[in-house]
Design an enzyme around this catalytic site. Structure first.
Site, short mmCIF file in Angstrom:
data_model
loop_
_atom_site.label_atom_id
_atom_site.label_comp_id
_atom_site.label_asym_id
_atom_site.label_seq_id
_atom_site.Cartn_x
_atom_site.Cartn_y
_atom_site.Cartn_z
N THR A 178 2.97 -9.30 -2.81
CA THR A 178 3.80 -10.50 -2.62
C THR A 178 2.96 -11.78 -2.71
N SER A 206 10.73 -10.86 -3.83
CA SER A 206 11.59 -9.80 -4.37
C SER A 206 11.31 -9.55 -5.85
N GLU A 236 9.27 -4.45 1.97
CA GLU A 236 9.44 -3.24 1.13
C GLU A 236 10.77 -3.25 0.41
N GLY A 237 11.21 -4.45 -0.02
CA GLY A 237 12.50 -4.62 -0.67
C GLY A 237 13.54 -4.95 0.38
N HIS A 254 17.20 -5.66 2.15
CA HIS A 254 18.43 -4.85 2.15
C HIS A 254 19.22 -5.10 0.85
N PHE A 314 19.84 -7.79 -11.82
CA PHE A 314 18.66 -8.66 -11.66
C PHE A 314 18.55 -9.65 -12.80
P1 TGC Z 1 12.02 -3.12 -13.43
O1 TGC Z 1 12.26 -3.48 -14.85
O2 TGC Z 1 13.13 -2.61 -12.62
O3 TGC Z 1 10.81 -2.08 -13.34
C1 TGC Z 1 9.55 -2.32 -13.94
C2 TGC Z 1 8.95 -0.96 -14.25
O4 TGC Z 1 8.78 -0.21 -13.06
C3 TGC Z 1 9.59 0.98 -13.07
N1 TGC Z 1 10.15 1.11 -11.72
C4 TGC Z 1 9.67 1.95 -10.83
N2 TGC Z 1 8.70 2.88 -10.90
C5 TGC Z 1 8.43 3.59 -9.79
N3 TGC Z 1 9.10 3.40 -8.63
C6 TGC Z 1 10.08 2.49 -8.51
N4 TGC Z 1 10.71 2.30 -7.35
C7 TGC Z 1 10.41 1.71 -9.63
N5 TGC Z 1 11.30 0.71 -9.89
C8 TGC Z 1 11.14 0.36 -11.15
C9 TGC Z 1 10.64 0.75 -14.13
O5 TGC Z 1 11.08 1.97 -14.69
C10 TGC Z 1 9.85 -0.08 -15.13
O6 TGC Z 1 8.99 0.78 -15.82
P2 TGC Z 1 8.60 0.50 -17.37
O7 TGC Z 1 7.68 1.59 -17.74
O8 TGC Z 1 9.90 0.49 -18.10
O9 TGC Z 1 7.95 -0.85 -17.39
O10 TGC Z 1 11.36 -4.39 -12.77
P3 TGC Z 1 12.01 -5.68 -12.20
O11 TGC Z 1 11.04 -6.78 -12.43
O12 TGC Z 1 13.42 -5.86 -12.74
O13 TGC Z 1 12.00 -5.33 -10.64
C11 TGC Z 1 13.10 -5.13 -9.97
C12 TGC Z 1 12.87 -4.60 -8.52
C13 TGC Z 1 13.75 -5.43 -7.65
C14 TGC Z 1 13.35 -3.17 -8.49
C15 TGC Z 1 11.46 -4.57 -7.93
O14 TGC Z 1 10.68 -5.56 -8.39
C16 TGC Z 1 11.44 -4.51 -6.41
O15 TGC Z 1 11.48 -3.41 -5.86
N6 TGC Z 1 11.37 -5.67 -5.65
C17 TGC Z 1 11.14 -5.65 -4.20
C18 TGC Z 1 9.71 -6.04 -3.92
C19 TGC Z 1 9.11 -5.29 -2.79
O16 TGC Z 1 9.62 -4.29 -2.30
N7 TGC Z 1 7.97 -5.73 -2.36
C20 TGC Z 1 7.24 -5.03 -1.31
C21 TGC Z 1 5.86 -5.58 -1.14
S1 TGC Z 1 4.81 -4.55 -0.16
C22 TGC Z 1 5.39 -4.67 1.38
O17 TGC Z 1 6.37 -5.27 1.66
C23 TGC Z 1 4.60 -3.95 2.44
S2 TGC Z 1 5.26 -4.13 4.00
C24 TGC Z 1 4.22 -3.27 5.02
C25 TGC Z 1 4.72 -1.93 5.37
O18 TGC Z 1 5.13 -1.13 4.51
O19 TGC Z 1 4.75 -1.58 6.55
P1 FAD Z 2 12.81 -13.63 -1.32
O1 FAD Z 2 12.50 -12.72 -2.44
O2 FAD Z 2 12.61 -15.09 -1.53
O3 FAD Z 2 14.31 -13.37 -0.87
C1 FAD Z 2 15.02 -14.29 -0.01
C2 FAD Z 2 16.49 -13.84 0.03
O4 FAD Z 2 17.04 -13.87 -1.29
C3 FAD Z 2 16.66 -12.41 0.54
O5 FAD Z 2 17.83 -12.34 1.32
C4 FAD Z 2 16.84 -11.60 -0.73
O6 FAD Z 2 17.57 -10.39 -0.53
C5 FAD Z 2 17.61 -12.60 -1.59
N1 FAD Z 2 17.46 -12.33 -3.02
C6 FAD Z 2 16.33 -12.38 -3.79
N2 FAD Z 2 16.59 -12.06 -5.05
C7 FAD Z 2 17.91 -11.77 -5.10
C8 FAD Z 2 18.80 -11.33 -6.14
N3 FAD Z 2 18.36 -11.09 -7.39
N4 FAD Z 2 20.09 -11.15 -5.84
C9 FAD Z 2 20.54 -11.34 -4.56
N5 FAD Z 2 19.76 -11.74 -3.54
C10 FAD Z 2 18.47 -11.95 -3.81
N6 FAD Z 2 4.10 -7.85 0.94
C11 FAD Z 2 3.01 -7.24 0.41
O7 FAD Z 2 2.79 -7.30 -0.78
N7 FAD Z 2 2.16 -6.54 1.21
C12 FAD Z 2 2.33 -6.44 2.55
O8 FAD Z 2 1.54 -5.78 3.24
C13 FAD Z 2 3.45 -7.09 3.14
N8 FAD Z 2 3.62 -7.09 4.48
C14 FAD Z 2 4.59 -7.85 5.05
C15 FAD Z 2 4.63 -8.01 6.44
C16 FAD Z 2 5.58 -8.84 7.02
C17 FAD Z 2 5.57 -9.04 8.51
C18 FAD Z 2 6.56 -9.48 6.20
C19 FAD Z 2 7.62 -10.35 6.82
C20 FAD Z 2 6.51 -9.33 4.83
C21 FAD Z 2 5.53 -8.56 4.23
N9 FAD Z 2 5.41 -8.45 2.84
C22 FAD Z 2 4.33 -7.81 2.28
C23 FAD Z 2 6.28 -9.24 1.97
C24 FAD Z 2 7.65 -8.64 1.75
O9 FAD Z 2 7.59 -7.52 0.91
C25 FAD Z 2 8.57 -9.73 1.17
O10 FAD Z 2 8.82 -10.64 2.23
C26 FAD Z 2 9.86 -9.18 0.62
O11 FAD Z 2 9.63 -8.44 -0.57
C27 FAD Z 2 10.88 -10.29 0.30
O12 FAD Z 2 10.30 -11.36 -0.38
P2 FAD Z 2 10.49 -12.87 0.14
O13 FAD Z 2 10.17 -12.91 1.57
O14 FAD Z 2 9.73 -13.74 -0.80
O15 FAD Z 2 12.03 -13.16 0.00
#
Ligand code: TGC
Ligand code: FAD
Length: 390
Positions: free
Chosen positions: A138, A144, A369-370, A372, A389
């Site tokens: 992030t 997101s 982690e994405g 809701h 998206f």
């Molecule tokens: P999109 O076109 O959907 O996908 C790009 C490429 O990735 C493949 N793919 C996946 N592969 C494995 N697992 C998955 N879940 C996958 N989802 C998609 C897809 O097939 C594609 O592959 P290729 O070969 O065709 O290129 O990409 P997009 O840019 O449209 O992304 C959409 C979206 C929303 C699904 C994705 O970006 C997303 O999941 N966003 C949420 C971000 C997120 O979860 N961030 C988390 C950061 S880490 C964190 O929060 C740690 S918290 C600490 C803790 O866990 O306790």
């Molecule tokens: P945004 O993406 O700006 O979203 C804001 C709002 O808009 C949300 O309600 C969302 O659902 C909505 N939204 C966004 N796009 C759309 C759409 N296309 N359609 C409809 N609604 C939409 N990240 C890491 O990489 N590593 C970590 O270790 C990690 N740890 C974390 C620890 C904490 C305590 C927190 C709070 C976050 C952490 N994160 C980490 C980041 C986390 O993964 C992001 O906060 C999360 O992915 C959402 O991104 P954002 O906060 O920028 O919100």
């Protein structure tokens, strides 16, 4: 928080579906939580610190990289891994987060996409808790939508130069190494950036009302020079980073059940002992309705987790199925925490009870982690074939 709140909630006798090893793993982690975590967790939440003193015992239990095979890792099955996450989060989401990031994000990234040399160098020390990892995906302007990240890695002779900022990174400023995702010419690549690299710094983020017993940081990369051997050679494109998220989201689906269970147990005990209008409030229909709602949702979430674990053990789990469980279980846990807080009345807002702490933590779990809604769109895309998206 008292030890009795850690007790099981098993309305459908799901315990019978677990193997002896799975039960033993769960019980060992629960004992650790009772003995070592409960006495200190409120203090750490209040002080906004992570209980680093617990890391050696967690390593001893095989918690770090629990489901990875070889390299000093315990090689447990997916259900045992899930049960560990459930027991950790029954105490505090910050504790599960620490273990998730270490295991499912940092260690898994190296395990799945690293070279043999990288695996041998980092994984055994990470399993022992001697090296702590974090995961930088992030950015300040890209949460997101990580595919739009601005962090760049440019070729520099045989090596790389990294520039960019990662924000909201769990464990960032206590980590010895960061998995950093960056744009390269061909797409997105992953790098291992070790603490102390010139140009690399981590800064703790303050002021959180949620996840206070967890360190969250900003990572700054200013002309950080890395060699080719510090790139994850098999991480090609955003799909590699997203593959790590699947692992962490799986653990979160289980962990949320633990947080919800503690809230339910607390609300049930409280409702049975709290008297208003000359009767225990548990005797009133409206309170019973809330308790039954909580019981039903926890039981459904447990079933989801078990099936998810079976599919994962069989190598058949799809990312969208993980999204379904993460989305559902965290939303339900948050709702359960809010209902429990309501049942506790004014006592629901004080730290004498763990409910408000869980409720505040789950706000983060619902977002990271994405969010809701992002999981809603992932599922919507899966069932309709239409991408919301774009
Ligand atoms: P999109 O076109 O959907 O996908 C790009 C490429 O990735 C493949 N793919 C996946 N592969 C494995 N697992 C998955 N879940 C996958 N989802 C998609 C897809 O097939 C594609 O592959 P290729 O070969 O065709 O290129 O990409 P997009 O840019 O449209 O992304 C959409 C979206 C929303 C699904 C994705 O970006 C997303 O999941 N966003 C949420 C971000 C997120 O979860 N961030 C988390 C950061 S880490 C964190 O929060 C740690 S918290 C600490 C803790 O866990 O306790
Ligand atoms: P945004 O993406 O700006 O979203 C804001 C709002 O808009 C949300 O309600 C969302 O659902 C909505 N939204 C966004 N796009 C759309 C759409 N296309 N359609 C409809 N609604 C939409 N990240 C890491 O990489 N590593 C970590 O270790 C990690 N740890 C974390 C620890 C904490 C305590 C927190 C709070 C976050 C952490 N994160 C980490 C980041 C986390 O993964 C992001 O906060 C999360 O992915 C959402 O991104 P954002 O906060 O920028 O919100």
């Amino acid at each position: 928080m008292t030890a009795t709140l850690l007790r099981d909630l098993d309305y459908l006798a799901l315990d019978e579906l677990l193997s002896t090893e799975e039960r033993m793993t769960r019980d060992a982690v629960r004992r650790f939580v009772e003995r070592d975590v409960l006495p200190v967790i409120e203090h750490h939440f209040a002080a906004s610190t992570f209980p680093m003193e617990l890391v050696p015992a967690m390593a001893e239990l095989g918690i770090f990289g629990a489901s990875l095979k070889g390299y000093g890792c315990a090689g447990m099955n997916a259900i045992a891994y899930g049960l560990i996450m459930q027991e950790l989060e029954a105490a505090d989401s910050g504790l599960r987060s620490f273990a998730s990031v270490q295991s499912a994000l940092a260690m898994y990234a190296i395990y799945a996409f690293g070279s043999e040399e990288q695996k041998r160098r980092f994984l055994p020390e990470m399993a022992k808790g001697k090296l702590i990892g974090c995961f930088g995906l992030t950015e300040p302007d890209h949460g997101s939508d990580p595919g739009s990240m601005e962090t760049k890695a440019q070729r520099d002779g045989a090596g790389w130069v990294l520039n960019g900022t990662k924000r909201w990174i769990t464990n960032g400023s206590i980590a010895d190494l960061a998995i950093v995702w960056a744009k390269v010419e061909e797409g997105i690549a992953g790098f291992i950036v070790e603490k102390g690299k010139p140009g690399f710094s981590a800064h703790e983020m303050k002021g959180k009302f949620s996840m206070r017993a967890s360190i969250t940081s900003e990572l700054v990369l200013e002309d950080v020079r890395l060699s080719e051997s510090e790139r994850l050679p098999h991480a090609r494109g955003l799909r590699a980073a997203l593959a790590c998220l699947n692992e962490a989201r799986y653990g979160i689906a289980w962990g949320a059940v633990g947080a919800a269970r503690t809230c339910y147990n607390c609300a049930l005990d409280y409702a049975k002992s709290r008297r208003q209008f000359s009767r225990p409030i548990a005797g009133y229909q409206l309170v019973q309705q809330k308790l039954v709602e909580m019981l039903s949702e926890i039981t459904k979430a447990q079933l989801l987790c078990l099936r998810l674990g079976q599919l994962k053990n069989e190598g058949k789990l799809r990312p969208q199925q993980v999204s379904l469980a993460k989305r559902n279980n965290v939303a339900q846990a948050l709702n359960i925490a809010r209902m429990a807080r309501d049942i506790l009345g004014a006592n629901g807002i004080v730290n004498e009870y763990p409910v408000i702490r869980h409720m505040l933590n789950l706000e983060t779990v619902n977002t990271y982690e994405g969010t809701h809604d992002i999981h809603t769109l992932i599922l919507g895309r899966d069932i309709t074939g239409l991408d919301a998206f774009d």
